[in-house]
Design an enzyme around this catalytic site. Structure first.
Site, PDB file in Angstrom:
ATOM      1  N   PHE A 141       3.824  -1.529 -13.126  1.00 48.65           N
ATOM      2  CA  PHE A 141       3.244  -0.209 -12.857  1.00 48.65           C
ATOM      3  C   PHE A 141       3.145  -0.016 -11.347  1.00 48.65           C
ATOM      4  O   PHE A 141       2.541  -0.827 -10.652  1.00 48.65           O
ATOM      5  CB  PHE A 141       1.844  -0.066 -13.480  1.00 48.65           C
ATOM      6  CG  PHE A 141       1.259   1.312 -13.256  1.00 48.65           C
ATOM      7  CD1 PHE A 141       1.635   2.385 -14.066  1.00 48.65           C
ATOM      8  CD2 PHE A 141       0.370   1.545 -12.214  1.00 48.65           C
ATOM      9  CE1 PHE A 141       1.130   3.661 -13.838  1.00 48.65           C
ATOM     10  CE2 PHE A 141      -0.136   2.820 -11.990  1.00 48.65           C
ATOM     11  CZ  PHE A 141       0.235   3.875 -12.800  1.00 48.65           C
TER      12      PHE A 141
ATOM     13  N   ASP B 131       3.588  -5.271  -4.489  1.00 52.29           N
ATOM     14  CA  ASP B 131       2.608  -4.239  -4.828  1.00 52.29           C
ATOM     15  C   ASP B 131       1.292  -4.963  -5.133  1.00 52.29           C
ATOM     16  O   ASP B 131       1.091  -5.465  -6.230  1.00 52.29           O
ATOM     17  CB  ASP B 131       3.098  -3.440  -6.041  1.00 52.29           C
ATOM     18  CG  ASP B 131       2.094  -2.373  -6.477  1.00 52.29           C
ATOM     19  OD1 ASP B 131       0.960  -2.384  -5.973  1.00 52.29           O
ATOM     20  OD2 ASP B 131       2.459  -1.532  -7.326  1.00 52.29           O
TER      21      ASP B 131
ATOM     22  N   LYS C  66      -6.421   0.341  -4.166  1.00 51.11           N
ATOM     23  CA  LYS C  66      -7.652   0.285  -4.971  1.00 51.11           C
ATOM     24  C   LYS C  66      -8.915  -0.274  -4.288  1.00 51.11           C
ATOM     25  O   LYS C  66      -9.796   0.486  -3.923  1.00 51.11           O
ATOM     26  CB  LYS C  66      -7.368  -0.463  -6.273  1.00 51.11           C
ATOM     27  CG  LYS C  66      -6.433   0.336  -7.196  1.00 51.11           C
ATOM     28  CD  LYS C  66      -6.422  -0.223  -8.591  1.00 51.11           C
ATOM     29  CE  LYS C  66      -5.779   0.729  -9.574  1.00 51.11           C
ATOM     30  NZ  LYS C  66      -4.323   0.642  -9.666  1.00 51.11           N
TER      31      LYS C  66
HETATM   32  C1  LIG Z   1      -3.256   1.581  -9.711  1.00 53.94           C
HETATM   33  C2  LIG Z   1      -1.951   1.022  -9.268  1.00 53.94           C
HETATM   34  C3  LIG Z   1      -1.014   1.823  -8.590  1.00 53.94           C
HETATM   35  C4  LIG Z   1      -1.216   3.300  -8.373  1.00 53.94           C
HETATM   36  O1  LIG Z   1      -2.292   3.566  -7.529  1.00 53.94           O
HETATM   37  P1  LIG Z   1      -2.849   5.083  -7.441  1.00 53.94           P
HETATM   38  O2  LIG Z   1      -3.930   4.973  -6.404  1.00 53.94           O
HETATM   39  O3  LIG Z   1      -3.348   5.433  -8.801  1.00 53.94           O
HETATM   40  O4  LIG Z   1      -1.737   5.928  -7.018  1.00 53.94           O
HETATM   41  C5  LIG Z   1       0.146   1.233  -8.149  1.00 53.94           C
HETATM   42  N1  LIG Z   1       0.383  -0.078  -8.344  1.00 53.94           N
HETATM   43  C6  LIG Z   1      -0.491  -0.878  -8.979  1.00 53.94           C
HETATM   44  C7  LIG Z   1      -0.180  -2.326  -9.146  1.00 53.94           C
HETATM   45  C8  LIG Z   1      -1.679  -0.357  -9.476  1.00 53.94           C
HETATM   46  O5  LIG Z   1      -2.531  -1.146 -10.136  1.00 53.94           O
END
Ligand SMILES: *Cc1c(COP(=O)(O)O)cnc(C)c1O
Length: 390
Positions: free
Chosen positions: A126, A210, A239
């Site tokens: 994701f 990521d 986050k």
């Molecule tokens: C939550 C998340 C995203 C997206 O972040 P947003 O602030 O919602 O755009 C991308 N990568 C990972 C691994 C995430 O957990």
């Protein structure tokens, strides 16, 4: 009638205030927060240092624009560079935006080095909801109906080093999460990230991580990559980085940062004084309160406690980023937990995600375990006990 888009499945509760790991609903109910707004409120709610720093900043300046120098942004970058061992930071406003920057960085790198402008990404990943990041996300559920997707991504299985090696010739970079979060809290195997790093180094490709969910203390180290002894070429954060203020960041080397020269990339809001103060405060509190150590200790306590519960078949994750694999459907467990005053989330059909604030105490870990035990075996007398003391 609501005037909002109906794009979220919301639970019928609203919160009016919070303190540490606790949230108070508008109807007076109290909840132990084991989710942190999906790994965001790392310092818990209304942390005194955060309240003070943000209040002071609000009374001075909220926003000025990246047309000007922003000392608060410089300070946040300096601190972030030190703890994450990178040289340069770019600030934006969300995880998706941080990943967009990684993707654009990889495209520039490809053009500069005559490589295919293709990024290898993994199934079950994701990376966000913008068009490019949803195209990089290995889950058709998020992509359906939004086609045509952005080209330039090729998918391989997560934790399959051989597949990654075979994909490498046709790409300029690999983008992965060290622990797949939305995918169900699935950690990279011990040799996977190191293997990717070696492959990338050998072949002159970029390793992009990521760490939007795993970064900034969540796993008990600044970056989850540290557990694997790996340093990425560039890392996306968001986050937990702002403790609840919407922020994102990309960290990279001096050399790679030069791919994004003046005018190449930008954002109106990214790194504004308010956001930057939030970032600096989060980093300071993590250091001053020894939160990395605390995440390791309490993460261990939580994990061991979970493993002992009946109805749990597996516990996955690192530090305070955990998933409990349950015999009963995760949605049912999450609902029972909610009824008993504990916030968790069903991240997969049989995986309940736990991501409490990094400041959680041993007593709160035990309280959460007690409630979860009751939810896993709702018939037992333990259940009645924790419900009344919740
Ligand atoms: C939550 C998340 C995203 C997206 O972040 P947003 O602030 O919602 O755009 C991308 N990568 C990972 C691994 C995430 O957990």
């Amino acid at each position: 009638m609501s005037h909002l888009f109906a794009n979220y499945n919301r639970l019928g509760v609203a919160f009016e205030s919070g303190q540490g790991c606790w949230l108070k609903a508008t109807d007076g109910r109290e909840f132990l927060d084991f989710l942190s707004g999906i790994a965001v409120t790392s310092l818990g709610h209304a942390h005194p240092r955060m309240v003070k720093a943000l209040q002071a900043q609000v009374s001075r300046l909220l926003h000025v624009s990246n047309l000007y120098e922003i000392p608060e942004q410089e300070k946040a970058a300096t601190h972030l560079s030190r703890v994450c061992q990178q040289e340069r930071a770019f600030f934006c406003n969300s995880g998706a935006e941080a990943n967009e920057c990684l993707i654009k960085l990889a495209r520039r790198y490809a053009h500069e080095h005559g490589l295919p402008p293709v990024i290898t990404v993994t199934h079950n990943s994701f990376h966000g909801r913008t068009l490019a990041t949803v195209s990089a996300t290995g889950n058709p559920k998020y992509q359906q109906g939004f086609e045509p997707l952005v080209p330039g991504f090729q998918f391989v299985d997560f934790n399959d080093l051989k597949a990654a090696r075979e994909s490498l010739e046709q790409c300029c970079a690999i983008l992965v999460e060290p622990i797949q979060g939305e995918g169900g809290v699935i950690p990279a195997t011990s040799d996977y990230l190191g293997g990717l790093k070696s492959l990338c180094e050998e072949q002159g490709k970029l390793l992009l991580l990521d760490e939007v969910q795993t970064g900034i203390g969540r796993t008990g180290s600044w970056l989850a990559a540290e557990h694997y002894g790996v340093k990425a070429d560039a890392t996306a954060l968001a986050k937990g980085l702002g403790g609840g203020v919407p922020v994102g960041a990309v960290l990279t080397s001096e050399k790679l940062s030069q791919l994004m020269g003046p005018g190449s990339h930008g954002t109106t809001f990214g790194g504004n004084p308010l956001a930057s103060i939030a970032i600096s405060t989060v980093l300071e509190v993590i250091e001053e309160e020894g939160l990395l150590e605390r995440v390791r200790t309490n993460g261990h306590l939580l994990r061991e406690g979970l493993k002992r519960l009946a109805g749990v078949t597996e516990v996955r994750g690192v530090g305070l980023m955990l998933a409990v694999i349950t015999e009963d459907p995760a949605a049912e467990i999450a609902e029972r937990a909610y009824q008993r005053g504990l916030l968790v989330n069903a991240v997969r059909p049989h995986a309940v995600r736990l991501a409490p604030p990094l400041i959680i105490t041993e007593t709160e870990v035990e309280k959460g375990l007690e409630i979860l035990e009751a939810c896993l075996c709702p018939q037992s007398s333990v259940g009645a006990k924790s419900a009344s003391s919740a």
